[in-house]
Design a protein around this motif. Structure first.
Motif, mmCIF file in Angstrom:
data_model
loop_
_atom_site.group_PDB
_atom_site.id
_atom_site.type_symbol
_atom_site.label_atom_id
_atom_site.label_comp_id
_atom_site.label_asym_id
_atom_site.label_seq_id
_atom_site.Cartn_x
_atom_site.Cartn_y
_atom_site.Cartn_z
ATOM 1 N N MET A 1 0.835 -1.185 0.000
ATOM 2 C CA MET A 1 0.000 0.000 0.000
ATOM 3 C C MET A 1 0.876 1.242 0.000
ATOM 4 O O MET A 1 1.871 1.319 0.693
ATOM 5 C CB MET A 1 -0.888 0.007 1.245
ATOM 6 C CG MET A 1 -1.699 1.260 1.344
ATOM 7 S SD MET A 1 -2.426 1.538 2.962
ATOM 8 C CE MET A 1 -1.000 1.836 3.939
ATOM 9 N N MET A 2 0.465 2.220 -0.804
ATOM 10 C CA MET A 2 1.149 3.504 -0.853
ATOM 11 C C MET A 2 0.102 4.599 -0.664
ATOM 12 O O MET A 2 -1.063 4.405 -1.000
ATOM 13 C CB MET A 2 1.858 3.679 -2.194
ATOM 14 C CG MET A 2 2.908 2.606 -2.452
ATOM 15 S SD MET A 2 3.718 2.796 -4.040
ATOM 16 C CE MET A 2 4.443 4.387 -3.858
ATOM 17 N N LEU A 3 0.533 5.732 -0.143
ATOM 18 C CA LEU A 3 -0.426 6.825 0.061
ATOM 19 C C LEU A 3 -1.023 7.297 -1.251
ATOM 20 O O LEU A 3 -2.139 7.797 -1.288
ATOM 21 C CB LEU A 3 0.238 7.974 0.812
ATOM 22 C CG LEU A 3 0.583 7.635 2.251
ATOM 23 C CD1 LEU A 3 1.284 8.808 2.916
ATOM 24 C CD2 LEU A 3 -0.646 7.247 3.035
ATOM 25 N N SER A 4 -0.304 7.099 -2.345
ATOM 26 C CA SER A 4 -0.848 7.474 -3.653
ATOM 27 C C SER A 4 -2.034 6.585 -4.048
ATOM 28 O O SER A 4 -2.718 6.875 -5.026
ATOM 29 C CB SER A 4 0.247 7.411 -4.726
ATOM 30 O OG SER A 4 0.787 6.098 -4.795
ATOM 31 N N ASP A 5 -2.271 5.529 -3.286
ATOM 32 C CA ASP A 5 -3.425 4.661 -3.539
ATOM 33 C C ASP A 5 -4.736 5.301 -3.089
ATOM 34 O O ASP A 5 -5.803 4.743 -3.333
ATOM 35 C CB ASP A 5 -3.276 3.329 -2.791
ATOM 36 C CG ASP A 5 -2.174 2.447 -3.370
ATOM 37 O OD1 ASP A 5 -1.822 2.616 -4.548
ATOM 38 O OD2 ASP A 5 -1.663 1.598 -2.620
ATOM 39 N N PHE A 6 -4.654 6.463 -2.410
ATOM 40 C CA PHE A 6 -5.833 7.093 -1.839
ATOM 41 C C PHE A 6 -6.164 8.419 -2.509
ATOM 42 O O PHE A 6 -5.281 9.137 -2.957
ATOM 43 C CB PHE A 6 -5.630 7.335 -0.333
ATOM 44 C CG PHE A 6 -5.464 6.052 0.426
ATOM 45 C CD1 PHE A 6 -6.565 5.338 0.851
ATOM 46 C CD2 PHE A 6 -4.196 5.555 0.674
ATOM 47 C CE1 PHE A 6 -6.406 4.141 1.534
ATOM 48 C CE2 PHE A 6 -4.030 4.366 1.352
ATOM 49 C CZ PHE A 6 -5.136 3.651 1.776
ATOM 50 N N ALA A 66 -11.536 4.748 3.514
ATOM 51 C CA ALA A 66 -10.456 4.325 4.413
ATOM 52 C C ALA A 66 -10.323 5.241 5.618
ATOM 53 O O ALA A 66 -9.843 4.812 6.668
ATOM 54 C CB ALA A 66 -9.133 4.288 3.647
ATOM 55 N N ALA A 67 -10.715 6.499 5.488
ATOM 56 C CA ALA A 67 -10.596 7.468 6.584
ATOM 57 C C ALA A 67 -11.575 8.605 6.338
ATOM 58 O O ALA A 67 -11.966 8.871 5.193
ATOM 59 C CB ALA A 67 -9.174 8.009 6.683
ATOM 60 N N VAL A 68 -11.957 9.285 7.427
ATOM 61 C CA VAL A 68 -12.841 10.449 7.338
ATOM 62 C C VAL A 68 -12.429 11.465 8.386
ATOM 63 O O VAL A 68 -11.779 11.131 9.379
ATOM 64 C CB VAL A 68 -14.331 10.080 7.547
ATOM 65 C CG1 VAL A 68 -14.844 9.185 6.438
ATOM 66 C CG2 VAL A 68 -14.555 9.438 8.911
ATOM 67 N N ARG A 87 -9.652 0.718 11.126
ATOM 68 C CA ARG A 87 -8.734 0.114 12.094
ATOM 69 C C ARG A 87 -7.680 -0.777 11.441
ATOM 70 O O ARG A 87 -6.547 -0.854 11.905
ATOM 71 C CB ARG A 87 -9.529 -0.680 13.124
ATOM 72 C CG ARG A 87 -8.692 -1.089 14.313
ATOM 73 C CD ARG A 87 -9.579 -1.754 15.344
ATOM 74 N NE ARG A 87 -8.923 -1.809 16.620
ATOM 75 C CZ ARG A 87 -9.541 -1.705 17.774
ATOM 76 N NH1 ARG A 87 -10.843 -1.505 17.803
ATOM 77 N NH2 ARG A 87 -8.888 -1.803 18.897
ATOM 78 N N CYS A 88 -8.014 -1.450 10.350
ATOM 79 C CA CYS A 88 -7.038 -2.324 9.699
ATOM 80 C C CYS A 88 -5.912 -1.528 9.035
ATOM 81 O O CYS A 88 -4.896 -2.100 8.640
ATOM 82 C CB CYS A 88 -7.710 -3.266 8.706
ATOM 83 S SG CYS A 88 -8.361 -2.469 7.234
ATOM 84 N N LEU A 89 -6.049 -0.205 8.939
ATOM 85 C CA LEU A 89 -5.020 0.648 8.333
ATOM 86 C C LEU A 89 -4.210 1.431 9.358
ATOM 87 O O LEU A 89 -3.328 2.199 8.975
ATOM 88 C CB LEU A 89 -5.664 1.614 7.328
ATOM 89 C CG LEU A 89 -6.314 0.967 6.119
ATOM 90 C CD1 LEU A 89 -7.076 1.993 5.292
ATOM 91 C CD2 LEU A 89 -5.276 0.250 5.271
ATOM 92 N N HIS A 90 -4.499 1.249 10.651
ATOM 93 C CA HIS A 90 -3.739 1.961 11.680
ATOM 94 C C HIS A 90 -2.258 1.624 11.544
ATOM 95 O O HIS A 90 -1.882 0.489 11.259
ATOM 96 C CB HIS A 90 -4.221 1.580 13.075
ATOM 97 C CG HIS A 90 -5.558 2.139 13.427
ATOM 98 N ND1 HIS A 90 -6.072 2.058 14.703
ATOM 99 C CD2 HIS A 90 -6.494 2.800 12.705
ATOM 100 C CE1 HIS A 90 -7.268 2.629 14.740
ATOM 101 N NE2 HIS A 90 -7.539 3.081 13.524
ATOM 102 N N GLN A 92 -0.094 2.648 9.335
ATOM 103 C CA GLN A 92 0.438 2.520 7.980
ATOM 104 C C GLN A 92 0.629 3.863 7.280
ATOM 105 O O GLN A 92 0.926 3.903 6.092
ATOM 106 C CB GLN A 92 -0.473 1.607 7.160
ATOM 107 C CG GLN A 92 -0.517 0.198 7.745
ATOM 108 C CD GLN A 92 -1.351 -0.743 6.909
ATOM 109 O OE1 GLN A 92 -1.285 -0.717 5.682
ATOM 110 N NE2 GLN A 92 -2.133 -1.573 7.568
ATOM 111 N N GLY A 93 0.423 4.978 7.998
ATOM 112 C CA GLY A 93 0.665 6.298 7.430
ATOM 113 C C GLY A 93 -0.550 6.983 6.834
ATOM 114 O O GLY A 93 -0.483 8.163 6.489
#
Length: 155
Positions: A1-6, A66-68, A87-90, A92-93
């Motif tokens: 996963m990369m932040l560019s995925d969001f 993924a986040a709000v 929670r599954c992404l805690h 990971q940036g």
């Protein structure tokens, strides 16, 4: 996963079920079930600037939230509102990047204003790493075992 995925975009009313699923993923220790009604009410009465981080095209989770989180203005400061990450992404940036995005949006909307937030003892350390400092702690302020930590990011 990369932040560019969001992709970060404004919240839409059709996101409510996804936001509530994120909330439920963070129950114990981050939120109490009793806060669900408050969150629903917040979402239904024009939450103001409120944003969603969703998985982008090209990912297997494309379009999933993924986040709000958002921001508002009170009498003295800007305020971060109802922020959470699946929670599954805690760790990971995603939360850091999304919170930095919200802070930047807040600073652009309200230049020169300090930014405050109320969080719990479980996430105060995360916000300290972003420059927030603790102003006060109300023991059991959100409910039994969940303290309300009032924090401020100076202007």
């Amino acid at each position: 996963m990369m932040l560019s995925d969001f992709v970060f975009r404004p919240y839409r009313a059709t996101d409510e079920a996804s936001v509530m699923a994120l909330f439920r993923s963070n129950l114990t220790p981050y939120f109490l079930e009793s806060e669900a009604a408050d969150l629903c009410s917040f979402l239904r009465q024009d939450p103001g600037p409120y944003f969603v981080a969703e998985w982008g095209d090209g990912t297997t989770q494309a379009g999933q939230v993924a986040a709000v989180g958002g921001y508002a203005l009170n009498a003295h400061h800007a305020v971060l509102t109802w922020g959470m990450v699946d929670r599954c992404l805690h760790g990971q940036g995603v939360g850091r990047a999304f919170t930095q995005f919200r802070i930047a949006e807040c600073q652009r909307a309200f230049p020169g204003r300090a930014i405050e937030l109320n969080t719990s003892q479980h996430t105060a350390g995360f916000y300290e790493k972003l420059g927030f400092r603790t102003l006060a702690i109300e023991t059991d302020g959100w409910g039994p075992g969940l303290h309300n930590v009032h924090m401020l990011l100076p202007a």
